[in-house]
Design a protein around this motif. Sequence first.
Motif: not given
Length: 192
Positions: A2-14
């Motif tokens: 998982v890329s950093t930007h995808e990981r950061l996006r996943d962290l914010v959830g909904d």
Amino acid sequence: MVSTHERLRDLVGDLWNKYTRHEFVERLRNGSLPMDVFRYYLIQDTKYVREMQKAVIKAASKAPLNEAIDILTAVFSNVERGGAEVHERLFHDLSITEDEVNNTGGFNLVNYAYTKHLHYYASLGWPQFLAAWAPCMWGGYYEIGKYVVGTGNSIFNAWAEFYASNDYWSRVEAILRTLDKCGGNAGHGEGV
């Protein structure tokens, strides 16, 4: 992986979906947003873009040279300077003058908070700035532009077409690629 930007996006959830499908966005898409509200948004957005550009330059001064050049070239390389082109066209269509932008008060509270946020993270460092800036460029403009494009309102559609364009995506892609190079350092810093 998982890329950093995808990981950061996943962290914010909904929150990402709430942001990119906000009532303002839905009303842009269905054409029901009052034109005076869009006009006000456009004036505030112009103020934001100008401050954002200053923050990018400030943050780039702390970046590795090749990364700074990549971002600055992507964002500033064409005459249009990162969104000003669509603003100029819409300013004409909505009879917004430069005097109106400069003399209709300052930033609204949200705009003020976000521009201060960008300047703060620009002072912390390059990875931190990229993590603070990417959601706006990626979600706030590109994803929303893609969602709104095709609306029956020609003014809203002109705005969306620019932000959903391949040209604009190339700017976002440069930011995300550089953010990914920063890896785990992008999330370090107060509040990130």
